[in-house]
Motif scaffolding. Structure first.
Motif, PDB file in Angstrom:
ATOM      1  N   PHE A 189       0.813  -1.209   0.000  1.00 16.08           N
ATOM      2  CA  PHE A 189       0.000   0.000   0.000  1.00 16.08           C
ATOM      3  C   PHE A 189       0.852   1.268   0.000  1.00 16.08           C
ATOM      4  CE2 PHE A 189      -3.360  -2.761   2.156  1.00 16.08           C
ATOM      5  CZ  PHE A 189      -3.979  -3.045   0.950  1.00 16.08           C
ATOM      6  N   MET A 190       1.989   1.233   0.683  1.00 16.43           N
ATOM      7  CA  MET A 190       2.816   2.442   0.698  1.00 16.43           C
ATOM      8  C   MET A 190       3.560   2.637  -0.630  1.00 16.43           C
ATOM      9  SD  MET A 190       6.217   1.617   3.034  1.00 16.43           S
ATOM     10  CE  MET A 190       5.297   1.356   4.538  1.00 16.43           C
ATOM     11  N   ASN A 191       3.595   1.564  -1.447  1.00 20.06           N
ATOM     12  CA  ASN A 191       4.253   1.653  -2.757  1.00 20.06           C
ATOM     13  C   ASN A 191       3.272   1.439  -3.909  1.00 20.06           C
ATOM     14  OD1 ASN A 191       7.411   1.684  -2.313  1.00 20.06           O
ATOM     15  ND2 ASN A 191       6.586   0.236  -0.814  1.00 20.06           N
ATOM     16  N   GLU A 192       1.993   1.679  -3.647  1.00 11.11           N
ATOM     17  CA  GLU A 192       0.969   1.337  -4.632  1.00 11.11           C
ATOM     18  C   GLU A 192       1.179   2.052  -5.965  1.00 11.11           C
ATOM     19  OE1 GLU A 192      -3.883   0.729  -4.728  1.00 11.11           O
ATOM     20  OE2 GLU A 192      -2.914   1.601  -2.965  1.00 11.11           O
ATOM     21  N   LYS A 193       1.748   3.253  -5.934  1.00 11.14           N
ATOM     22  CA  LYS A 193       1.983   4.001  -7.167  1.00 11.14           C
ATOM     23  C   LYS A 193       3.334   3.688  -7.804  1.00 11.14           C
ATOM     24  CE  LYS A 193      -1.025   7.852  -5.824  1.00 11.14           C
ATOM     25  NZ  LYS A 193      -1.112   9.318  -5.575  1.00 11.14           N
ATOM     26  N   ASN A 194       4.108   2.851  -7.175  1.00 15.52           N
ATOM     27  CA  ASN A 194       5.422   2.516  -7.720  1.00 15.52           C
ATOM     28  C   ASN A 194       5.751   1.044  -7.428  1.00 15.52           C
ATOM     29  OD1 ASN A 194       7.955   2.753  -8.934  1.00 15.52           O
ATOM     30  ND2 ASN A 194       8.936   3.483  -7.039  1.00 15.52           N
ATOM     31  N   LEU A 195       4.858   0.140  -7.831  1.00 19.33           N
ATOM     32  CA  LEU A 195       5.085  -1.271  -7.572  1.00 19.33           C
ATOM     33  C   LEU A 195       6.229  -1.829  -8.405  1.00 19.33           C
ATOM     34  CD1 LEU A 195       1.405  -2.544  -7.143  1.00 19.33           C
ATOM     35  CD2 LEU A 195       3.138  -2.215  -5.371  1.00 19.33           C
ATOM     36  N   ASP A 196       6.505  -1.193  -9.539  1.00 22.77           N
ATOM     37  CA  ASP A 196       7.683  -1.611 -10.323  1.00 22.77           C
ATOM     38  C   ASP A 196       8.955  -1.379  -9.517  1.00 22.77           C
ATOM     39  OD1 ASP A 196       6.385  -2.525 -12.633  1.00 22.77           O
ATOM     40  OD2 ASP A 196       6.208  -0.492 -13.433  1.00 22.77           O
ATOM     41  N   GLY A 197       9.010  -0.211  -8.868  1.00 24.58           N
ATOM     42  CA  GLY A 197      10.181   0.089  -8.045  1.00 24.58           C
ATOM     43  C   GLY A 197      10.299  -0.868  -6.868  1.00 24.58           C
ATOM     44  N   LEU A 198       9.162  -1.247  -6.282  1.00 27.75           N
ATOM     45  CA  LEU A 198       9.190  -2.193  -5.163  1.00 27.75           C
ATOM     46  C   LEU A 198       9.673  -3.565  -5.639  1.00 27.75           C
ATOM     47  CD1 LEU A 198       8.553  -2.921  -2.221  1.00 27.75           C
ATOM     48  CD2 LEU A 198       6.192  -3.402  -2.925  1.00 27.75           C
ATOM     49  N   SER A 199       9.182  -4.004  -6.783  1.00 20.91           N
ATOM     50  CA  SER A 199       9.632  -5.307  -7.300  1.00 20.91           C
ATOM     51  C   SER A 199      11.138  -5.277  -7.582  1.00 20.91           C
ATOM     52  CB  SER A 199       8.856  -5.698  -8.560  1.00 20.91           C
ATOM     53  OG  SER A 199       9.139  -4.823  -9.633  1.00 20.91           O
ATOM     54  N   ASP A 200      11.645  -4.142  -8.081  1.00 19.66           N
ATOM     55  CA  ASP A 200      13.083  -4.023  -8.338  1.00 19.66           C
ATOM     56  C   ASP A 200      13.882  -4.171  -7.050  1.00 19.66           C
ATOM     57  OD1 ASP A 200      12.704  -3.691 -11.031  1.00 19.66           O
ATOM     58  OD2 ASP A 200      12.842  -1.498 -10.985  1.00 19.66           O
ATOM     59  N   TRP A 201      13.351  -3.646  -5.955  1.00 16.33           N
ATOM     60  CA  TRP A 201      14.046  -3.746  -4.651  1.00 16.33           C
ATOM     61  C   TRP A 201      14.287  -5.208  -4.305  1.00 16.33           C
ATOM     62  CZ3 TRP A 201      13.727  -5.847   0.165  1.00 16.33           C
ATOM     63  CH2 TRP A 201      14.494  -5.268   1.176  1.00 16.33           C
ATOM     64  N   GLY A 239       9.826 -10.512  -5.869  1.00  9.90           N
ATOM     65  CA  GLY A 239       9.733  -9.523  -6.934  1.00  9.90           C
ATOM     66  C   GLY A 239       8.621  -9.880  -7.912  1.00  9.90           C
ATOM     67  N   LYS A 240       8.522 -11.175  -8.257  1.00 12.93           N
ATOM     68  CA  LYS A 240       7.440 -11.630  -9.139  1.00 12.93           C
ATOM     69  C   LYS A 240       6.088 -11.498  -8.446  1.00 12.93           C
ATOM     70  CE  LYS A 240      10.235 -14.922 -11.809  1.00 12.93           C
ATOM     71  NZ  LYS A 240      10.467 -16.363 -12.125  1.00 12.93           N
ATOM     72  N   ARG A 241       6.079 -11.730  -7.164  1.00 14.57           N
ATOM     73  CA  ARG A 241       4.822 -11.611  -6.411  1.00 14.57           C
ATOM     74  C   ARG A 241       4.292 -10.178  -6.473  1.00 14.57           C
ATOM     75  NH1 ARG A 241       3.066 -13.717  -1.230  1.00 14.57           N
ATOM     76  NH2 ARG A 241       1.040 -12.773  -0.788  1.00 14.57           N
ATOM     77  N   VAL A 242       5.166  -9.203  -6.320  1.00 17.14           N
ATOM     78  CA  VAL A 242       4.752  -7.802  -6.381  1.00 17.14           C
ATOM     79  C   VAL A 242       4.195  -7.469  -7.766  1.00 17.14           C
ATOM     80  CG1 VAL A 242       5.557  -5.409  -6.304  1.00 17.14           C
ATOM     81  CG2 VAL A 242       6.327  -7.046  -4.564  1.00 17.14           C
ATOM     82  N   LEU A 243       4.833  -7.963  -8.826  1.00 19.54           N
ATOM     83  CA  LEU A 243       4.339  -7.706 -10.179  1.00 19.54           C
ATOM     84  C   LEU A 243       2.973  -8.356 -10.407  1.00 19.54           C
ATOM     85  CD1 LEU A 243       7.618  -8.125 -12.288  1.00 19.54           C
ATOM     86  CD2 LEU A 243       6.477  -5.999 -11.573  1.00 19.54           C
ATOM     87  N   ALA A 244       2.764  -9.525  -9.800  1.00 16.97           N
ATOM     88  CA  ALA A 244       1.448 -10.180  -9.906  1.00 16.97           C
ATOM     89  C   ALA A 244       0.382  -9.367  -9.179  1.00 16.97           C
ATOM     90  CB  ALA A 244       1.533 -11.596  -9.337  1.00 16.97           C
ATOM     91  N   ILE A 245       0.765  -8.778  -8.043  1.00 17.65           N
ATOM     92  CA  ILE A 245      -0.165  -7.919  -7.309  1.00 17.65           C
ATOM     93  C   ILE A 245      -0.509  -6.684  -8.136  1.00 17.65           C
ATOM     94  CG2 ILE A 245      -0.345  -6.393  -5.294  1.00 17.65           C
ATOM     95  CD1 ILE A 245       1.358  -8.507  -3.772  1.00 17.65           C
ATOM     96  N   LYS A 246       0.518  -6.111  -8.782  1.00 13.54           N
ATOM     97  CA  LYS A 246       0.286  -4.946  -9.644  1.00 13.54           C
ATOM     98  C   LYS A 246      -0.718  -5.282 -10.748  1.00 13.54           C
ATOM     99  CE  LYS A 246       2.531  -1.963 -13.043  1.00 13.54           C
ATOM    100  NZ  LYS A 246       3.750  -1.737 -13.845  1.00 13.54           N
ATOM    101  N   GLU A 247      -0.565  -6.465 -11.335  1.00 13.48           N
ATOM    102  CA  GLU A 247      -1.466  -6.883 -12.415  1.00 13.48           C
ATOM    103  C   GLU A 247      -2.898  -7.033 -11.889  1.00 13.48           C
ATOM    104  OE1 GLU A 247      -1.870 -10.577 -15.606  1.00 13.48           O
ATOM    105  OE2 GLU A 247       0.017 -10.228 -14.548  1.00 13.48           O
ATOM    106  N   LYS A 248      -3.042  -7.597 -10.705  1.00 11.44           N
ATOM    107  CA  LYS A 248      -4.373  -7.742 -10.099  1.00 11.44           C
ATOM    108  C   LYS A 248      -5.017  -6.376  -9.887  1.00 11.44           C
ATOM    109  CE  LYS A 248      -5.010 -12.222  -8.887  1.00 11.44           C
ATOM    110  NZ  LYS A 248      -6.243 -13.013  -9.044  1.00 11.44           N
TER     111      LYS A 248
END
Length: 403
Positions: free
Chosen positions: A255-267, A277-286
């Motif tokens: 939630f704190m990175n909702e506008k930058n989930l790509d950046g979070l996955s990169d972390w 990292g893949k999990r975050v991208l799947a969340i972004k897609e959802k």
């Protein structure tokens, strides 16, 4: 009820199929000298509990003051994906009520369920329960409350329902006296847990990992520039009075990175946590599809905590130490006795901890039942084809419901 009435139960009555849960309680009773009988209403196909007796073998139970009931609450629970008034799970409340009111005929029969039993969503279920009471000569009361108001840190609304036998209470319906609010933080509760030598429950409930090893914990630790675990807890949960539940560490991070989930996955990718990292991208897609995502996981909280169910039991992180709880601490969150033990494969059975009525709340109800039986409670009401809903969260507001 044992602590209030100073007596162990005469009988424990159940239905076939619930023995795997019942065995822990029966073991606790027998370990403490209980000589009563464990009875199944129907034929017993599960031999988990030795010396099980079928109800047909009992000549007479005799006059009974109180029967307490733990009926499955998933039929109306907000945590159940199939929660609805016509869920077959609710049939257990009807079966229990019909059996007890018809065969045992106690002066008071009471049980516990989801808060939705006191809402419009659960009204058909409440109506059915009230009709069962009328059929067998009982008035009916629903009491809405919340665990955190009764000396337990869980922000978990619950209902208790009560049947009062007409010939005992002259056709009137007792209501509970106004109860004082009693608050207890999870830190204070855990500080009171006894650390007894050789306690088999004093082992980690999650023996798979440490919170510090979880990549989302590491992200939050770095994000908040925490000095230590307690510092991180205070930054994530700065107040003990939050009215809403704090998300898991996965939910908070997302939630704190909702506008930058790509950046979070990169972390995560940069640190070798490819799975996450893949999990975050799947969340972004959802989220992009307007759907929700599975965000449950390890929980950091303090003060008042979410309902201690599901993942919470295994993944609640101690508010002072960077570790998950012990079995004894988890049992204590449900206010279980300090000598209560799970039996069998305790790791397989750990979810049974959450499948209980919180004992600190049920003890408050037991004390009110004792007052009602002794005639020392203050109020009874006349009702006519009605039942009552008393809401402790709203200064004991009373509603009369026609049925």
């Amino acid at each position: 009820m044992e602590k209030v009435f100073n007596n162990q139960p005469q009988y424990v009555i159940s239905f076939d199929g619930f023995q795997n849960n019942d065995q822990h309680y029966i073991n606790h009773l027998r370990k403490n000298g209980w000589k009563g009988q464990y009875i199944t209403v129907d034929n017993c196909s599960n031999k988990t509990i030795p010396d099980t007796v079928n109800y047909s073998q009992i000549s007479s139970i005799g006059e009974v003051d109180v029967v307490g009931c733990v009926a499955p609450c998933a039929g109306l629970s907000s945590l159940s994906t199939t929660s609805k008034a016509d869920s077959p799970v609710n049939d257990w409340m009807y079966k229990c009520s019909k059996f007890v009111l018809d065969k045992v005929k106690p002066k008071i029969f009471w049980g516990e369920n989801s808060i939705f039993l006191a809402s419009n969503k659960g009204r058909p279920v409440a109506d059915n329960l009230a009709k069962i009471g009328r059929e067998y000569g009982y008035t009916f009361l629903i009491y809405a409350t919340e665990n955190k108001l009764h000396g337990n840190p869980q922000k978990r609304p619950r209902t208790f329902y009560f049947y009062f036998r007409n010939d005992t209470f002259k056709g009137k319906c007792p209501i509970l006296d106004t109860l004082p609010y009693e608050y207890l933080s999870v830190e204070d509760l855990l500080s009171k847990v006894e650390n007894r030598p050789n306690d088999p429950m004093n082992i980690p409930i999650n023996n798979l990992s440490s919170p510090a090893d979880h990549p989302f914990y590491q992200y939050l630790y770095e994000h908040y520039q925490a000095k230590n675990h307690r510092d991180l807890v205070l930054k994530i949960a700065p107040t003990t009075l939050n009215k809403t539940n704090t998300p898991s560490i996965i939910g908070q991070t997302v939630f704190m990175n909702e506008k930058n989930l790509d950046g979070l996955s990169d972390w995560f990718f940069q640190r070798g946590y490819e799975k996450w990292g893949k999990r975050v991208l799947a969340i972004k897609e959802k989220f992009a599809m307007g759907k929700g995502a599975w965000l449950r996981g390890p929980q950091i909280d303090r003060g008042f905590i979410p309902a201690f169910v599901g993942d919470q039991v295994m993944f609640f992180i101690h508010p002072y130490e960077c570790r998950y709880l012990t079995f004894r601490e988890a049992l204590s969150v449900m206010a279980m006795p300090q000598d209560f033990e799970l039996i069998g494969n305790i790791y397989s059975n750990r979810n049974h901890i959450a499948q209980n009525v919180c004992m600190s709340t049920s003890m408050v109800m037991s004390k009110e039942i004792e007052k009602i039986l002794n005639g020392t409670n203050k109020t009874t009401l006349d009702i006519d084809n009605e039942y009552l809903i008393q809401d402790h969260r709203k200064k004991d507001q009373i509603s009369k419901i026609k049925f």
